[in-house]
Structure formats: C-alpha cells, structure tokens
Design a protein around this motif. Structure first.
Motif, mmCIF file in Angstrom:
data_model
loop_
_atom_site.group_PDB
_atom_site.id
_atom_site.type_symbol
_atom_site.label_atom_id
_atom_site.label_comp_id
_atom_site.label_asym_id
_atom_site.label_seq_id
_atom_site.Cartn_x
_atom_site.Cartn_y
_atom_site.Cartn_z
ATOM 1 N N ARG A 272 0.734 -1.268 -0.029
ATOM 2 C CA ARG A 272 -0.013 -0.109 0.109
ATOM 3 C C ARG A 272 0.668 1.295 0.020
ATOM 4 N NH1 ARG A 272 -2.595 -3.262 -1.643
ATOM 5 N NH2 ARG A 272 -4.573 -3.868 -1.130
ATOM 6 N N PHE A 273 0.390 2.356 -0.761
ATOM 7 C CA PHE A 273 1.156 3.530 -0.951
ATOM 8 C C PHE A 273 0.320 4.831 -0.512
ATOM 9 C CE2 PHE A 273 3.086 0.433 -3.653
ATOM 10 C CZ PHE A 273 4.565 0.846 -3.543
ATOM 11 N N SER A 274 0.980 5.739 0.219
ATOM 12 C CA SER A 274 0.431 6.997 0.283
ATOM 13 C C SER A 274 1.203 7.979 -0.074
ATOM 14 C CB SER A 274 0.139 7.298 1.902
ATOM 15 O OG SER A 274 -1.054 6.613 2.233
ATOM 16 N N VAL A 275 0.914 8.793 -1.016
ATOM 17 C CA VAL A 275 1.553 9.747 -1.673
ATOM 18 C C VAL A 275 1.060 11.215 -1.454
ATOM 19 C CG1 VAL A 275 2.465 10.733 -4.074
ATOM 20 C CG2 VAL A 275 2.275 8.238 -3.493
ATOM 21 N N ARG A 276 2.201 12.090 -1.133
ATOM 22 C CA ARG A 276 1.553 13.461 -0.820
ATOM 23 C C ARG A 276 2.506 14.265 -1.666
ATOM 24 N NH1 ARG A 276 3.188 13.826 5.161
ATOM 25 N NH2 ARG A 276 2.734 15.996 4.941
ATOM 26 N N THR A 277 1.847 15.721 -2.288
ATOM 27 C CA THR A 277 2.611 16.325 -3.087
ATOM 28 C C THR A 277 3.123 17.444 -2.454
ATOM 29 O OG1 THR A 277 0.450 17.253 -3.854
ATOM 30 C CG2 THR A 277 1.466 15.514 -5.274
ATOM 31 N N GLY A 278 4.198 18.194 -2.665
ATOM 32 C CA GLY A 278 4.531 19.264 -1.980
ATOM 33 C C GLY A 278 6.052 19.593 -2.156
ATOM 34 N N ASP A 279 6.827 20.720 -1.933
ATOM 35 C CA ASP A 279 7.958 20.912 -2.258
ATOM 36 C C ASP A 279 8.943 20.454 -0.980
ATOM 37 O OD1 ASP A 279 7.806 22.760 -0.434
ATOM 38 O OD2 ASP A 279 7.716 24.334 -1.523
ATOM 39 N N TRP A 280 10.365 20.373 -1.289
ATOM 40 C CA TRP A 280 11.040 19.936 -0.317
ATOM 41 C C TRP A 280 11.134 20.531 1.011
ATOM 42 C CZ3 TRP A 280 13.791 16.233 1.598
ATOM 43 C CH2 TRP A 280 14.682 16.232 2.234
ATOM 44 N N HIS A 281 10.933 22.015 0.681
ATOM 45 C CA HIS A 281 10.869 22.754 2.263
ATOM 46 C C HIS A 281 9.717 22.472 3.108
ATOM 47 C CE1 HIS A 281 13.861 25.468 0.793
ATOM 48 N NE2 HIS A 281 13.094 25.545 -0.596
ATOM 49 N N PHE B 127 12.646 18.495 -6.212
ATOM 50 C CA PHE B 127 13.809 19.550 -6.222
ATOM 51 C C PHE B 127 14.326 19.695 -4.870
ATOM 52 C CE2 PHE B 127 10.671 20.926 -9.411
ATOM 53 C CZ PHE B 127 11.309 20.516 -10.490
ATOM 54 N N THR B 128 15.594 19.476 -4.483
ATOM 55 C CA THR B 128 16.113 19.938 -3.371
ATOM 56 C C THR B 128 17.334 20.726 -3.650
ATOM 57 O OG1 THR B 128 17.728 18.009 -3.609
ATOM 58 C CG2 THR B 128 15.557 17.491 -2.405
ATOM 59 N N ILE C 70 3.241 33.873 -14.450
ATOM 60 C CA ILE C 70 3.475 32.398 -14.665
ATOM 61 C C ILE C 70 2.787 31.649 -13.692
ATOM 62 C CG2 ILE C 70 5.713 31.013 -14.138
ATOM 63 C CD1 ILE C 70 7.506 33.256 -14.715
ATOM 64 N N VAL C 71 2.326 30.429 -14.037
ATOM 65 C CA VAL C 71 1.539 29.500 -13.229
ATOM 66 C C VAL C 71 2.534 28.330 -13.210
ATOM 67 C CG1 VAL C 71 -0.665 30.323 -13.682
ATOM 68 C CG2 VAL C 71 0.410 28.548 -15.113
ATOM 69 N N SER C 72 2.495 27.619 -12.141
ATOM 70 C CA SER C 72 3.487 26.598 -11.752
ATOM 71 C C SER C 72 3.377 25.843 -10.134
ATOM 72 C CB SER C 72 4.904 26.989 -11.886
ATOM 73 O OG SER C 72 5.662 26.217 -11.439
ATOM 74 N N PRO C 73 3.873 24.844 -10.165
ATOM 75 C CA PRO C 73 4.052 24.345 -8.636
ATOM 76 C C PRO C 73 5.252 25.512 -8.128
ATOM 77 C CG PRO C 73 4.090 22.625 -10.146
ATOM 78 C CD PRO C 73 4.080 23.711 -11.044
ATOM 79 N N SER C 74 5.176 25.490 -6.799
ATOM 80 C CA SER C 74 5.939 26.194 -6.164
ATOM 81 C C SER C 74 7.326 26.540 -6.924
ATOM 82 C CB SER C 74 6.176 25.815 -4.624
ATOM 83 O OG SER C 74 7.045 26.571 -3.866
ATOM 84 N N PRO C 75 7.840 27.718 -7.082
ATOM 85 C CA PRO C 75 9.096 27.936 -7.729
ATOM 86 C C PRO C 75 10.039 27.278 -7.197
ATOM 87 C CG PRO C 75 8.358 30.027 -6.738
ATOM 88 C CD PRO C 75 7.117 28.867 -6.520
ATOM 89 N N PRO C 76 10.795 26.231 -7.808
ATOM 90 C CA PRO C 76 11.898 25.614 -7.107
ATOM 91 C C PRO C 76 13.196 26.485 -7.027
ATOM 92 C CG PRO C 76 11.651 24.887 -9.479
ATOM 93 C CD PRO C 76 10.421 25.790 -9.213
ATOM 94 N N ASP C 77 14.057 25.801 -6.195
ATOM 95 C CA ASP C 77 15.354 26.732 -6.072
ATOM 96 C C ASP C 77 16.142 26.668 -7.225
ATOM 97 O OD1 ASP C 77 14.638 27.244 -3.284
ATOM 98 O OD2 ASP C 77 15.909 25.371 -2.414
ATOM 99 N N TRP C 78 16.253 25.514 -8.000
ATOM 100 C CA TRP C 78 16.948 25.402 -9.261
ATOM 101 C C TRP C 78 16.556 26.940 -10.146
ATOM 102 C CZ3 TRP C 78 15.083 25.529 -14.145
ATOM 103 C CH2 TRP C 78 13.718 25.070 -14.411
#
Length: 305
Positions: A122-131, A148-149, A194-202
């Motif tokens: 069984r898997f539970s997946v949560r989405t979000g950024d590294w922070h 992204f880290t 701009i629309v996006s997931p949280s802007p990554p550090d890169w």
C-alpha cells in the motif's frame, strides 16, 4: 508506564466529547472507558476532564495528557508501519513525498511497476516541495522524497541521490505574445504571469545567475498561481496568457496537438536537478529500496534534451 489502551481512551474522549461515543469508537464498554480515565486521574491526582451533560472537555491538565497521548500513539503507529515494511515486500504501507512537477513523469511509472509485481503493498503519496517535506522525512512520516532539493545537503541526517533528468520545457498557449519567439531573455519572460508548482530553488538560482539584478521576491512576483495540480496549471496556460514549464513527458500530448507551444528561453538550463532524499544511517525498508530503484531507472530511461 501507561497502557496503550489508556492513551487511546484519552484521545478518543477528547475527540468525541462524549463517553458513549468515545466508547463506541474504541469498541469497548462505557464502563471500561470510565475506569481507564479514572485510573489516569488517580495516578496524576488531578481531574483530566470536565464532565458536563452536553460536552466532555479536557482540563488544562487533560490537554497536556491528550497532546502527549497523540504523540505516543503516532510514534507507536509509525513503529508498527516500519516493522511491517521491514518484514518483506508483500505487505506494508509506504509513505512517499513528491514534488508535483515530477509526480506524473517520474513517480507514476515507478509505482505502476511496483504495484504490478507487489499488488499487496500500500502506498500513500503526498505532493509538495522539499521545504515542506524535509521535516516529515526527518520525523519518519514519509519514507522517501523525490523532487527538487538543494544541489547538496548540508544536513548529515539526509542522503540525497542526484537523478539525471532532461530540462523542463517552457511553454505558452497558442495565442500568447511569445508564441514562436526565439531566444527570449529572462526580463521579457518575467513580464508575463507564470503558473506553476512552487517555484523551485533551481529556477530561482538560474534567474539570479542571469544577472538581471532582480531579487528573489522580484523573480517570484510574476507567479500568478502556485498550485500542486499540474493539470490545472496546463489548462490555465492553454486558455490564457500565462507561462509555465514542465518535463517533456508531461507536455507530449499538448505539444503534439499544438495546445501548448514550446518557447525558446535564452540560456535555459540544460537539465532538471532532481534528487531522491532518504534518511542517512537508516536502513530503507525493502519496498522503499525497490521504489527508489524504479524511480532511478525511470529517470535514466528518459530521453536527453
């Protein structure tokens, strides 16, 4: 040391606010629940709950016990889950954190292979950024994180495995002003929403390296919408005047059907810096190790830029 049942009684009574409903939730008699609470009150020599006809509420002493009971029960549940995962590959519940930017292209194929071979996991997946997820990893609320880290970790508790990924493709809708333009500089790019997931550090690091003199807040300003749903992001870009970027696999259909158009950005990065993060010094459960291997294989199988 308090029995687990006593902790469960405290937590259930606070949550339900009623002896009868709390007893039903635990599958015990109301008398057994009352006795359990009374034993705790005798041990601490204080009242833990205010008895009222309409509502049972914790006293200040009770609030302390309720909070500690929840922490203890969560720790016990985590231990149970980890032991079950370490036993074998056929049972257990794996907790995964993933950046929404790579959930479809990277994690979904790996999970599909896992579930084909080991259907009882069984898997539970949560989405979000590294922070957001670093603390969850350190607290063992998730088993691994992919997204992204920082390029390297200055925290010895965290192990980062770098994955080689193709660069994201900047895109716009077919009626956008930048459609068909080439060699677009950063300053022009940032003039559009701009629309996006949280802007990554890169991305922030790349934008800073372009020497525009903009601060991080200046670079964040055009982000009209930050959303964890990549489908929502693409729909907005298709029908509006915003920009986004995504991995090639997540844009293949839209680009083929000319619903989204690639745009050429000057000095755009040549790869996407993705990492797979796990705890250092902690043996990974077999299921987590196998998923990490599948994620790595999926990343290596992606065509280069």
């Amino acid at each position: 040391m308090h029995h687990i049942r006593q902790l469960q009684c405290v937590e259930a009574l606070e949550a339900m606010g009623h002896f009868g409903r709390a007893a039903d939730r635990l599958g015990i008699t109301q008398s057994a629940l009352t006795q359990s609470i009374q034993k705790l009150e005798e041990y601490y020599e204080v009242s833990l709950f205010v008895r009222d006809r309409r509502q049972i509420t914790p006293t200040p002493f009770g609030e302390i016990i309720v909070e500690r009971a929840r922490e203890a029960l969560q720790s016990i549940a985590t231990a149970d889950r980890e032991i079950e995962l370490m036993r074998n590959l056929e049972t257990g519940h794996l907790m995964v954190g993933v950046d929404p930017f790579v959930s479809g292209s990277l994690l979904a194929p790996a999970l599909s292979k896992m579930l084909t071979v080991h259907p009882h996991l069984r898997f539970s997946v949560r989405t979000g950024d590294w922070h957001t997820f670093k603390a969850s990893l350190l607290e063992r609320k998730i088993d691994l994180y992919v997204g992204f880290t920082q390029l390297s970790s200055d925290d010895p508790r965290v192990n980062l495995k770098r994955l080689s990924m193709p660069p994201p493709i900047p895109v716009c809708g077919p009626t956008h002003k930048l459609a068909g333009k080439r060699n677009i500089p950063l300053d022009v790019l940032l003039q559009h929403p701009i629309v996006s997931p949280s802007p990554p550090d890169w991305f922030l690091d790349w934008a800073a390296s372009e020497g525009s003199g903009r601060t991080v807040e200046d670079i964040r300003a055009p982000f009209f919408l930050v959303a964890d749903d990549l489908h929502l992001v693409k729909e907005i870009v298709k029908h509006g005047h915003a920009l986004t970027a995504a991995l090639p696999g997540d844009l293949e259909i839209e680009i083929k059907n000319k619903l989204l158009l690639p745009i050429e950005v000057r000095n755009w990065p040549k790869e996407t810096p993705i990492s797979l993060a796990t705890l250092s010094g902690r043996p990974l459960p077999p299921a987590a190790s196998l998923l990490a291997e599948e994620i790595t294989k999926t990343a290596k199988a992606m065509p280069p830029a």
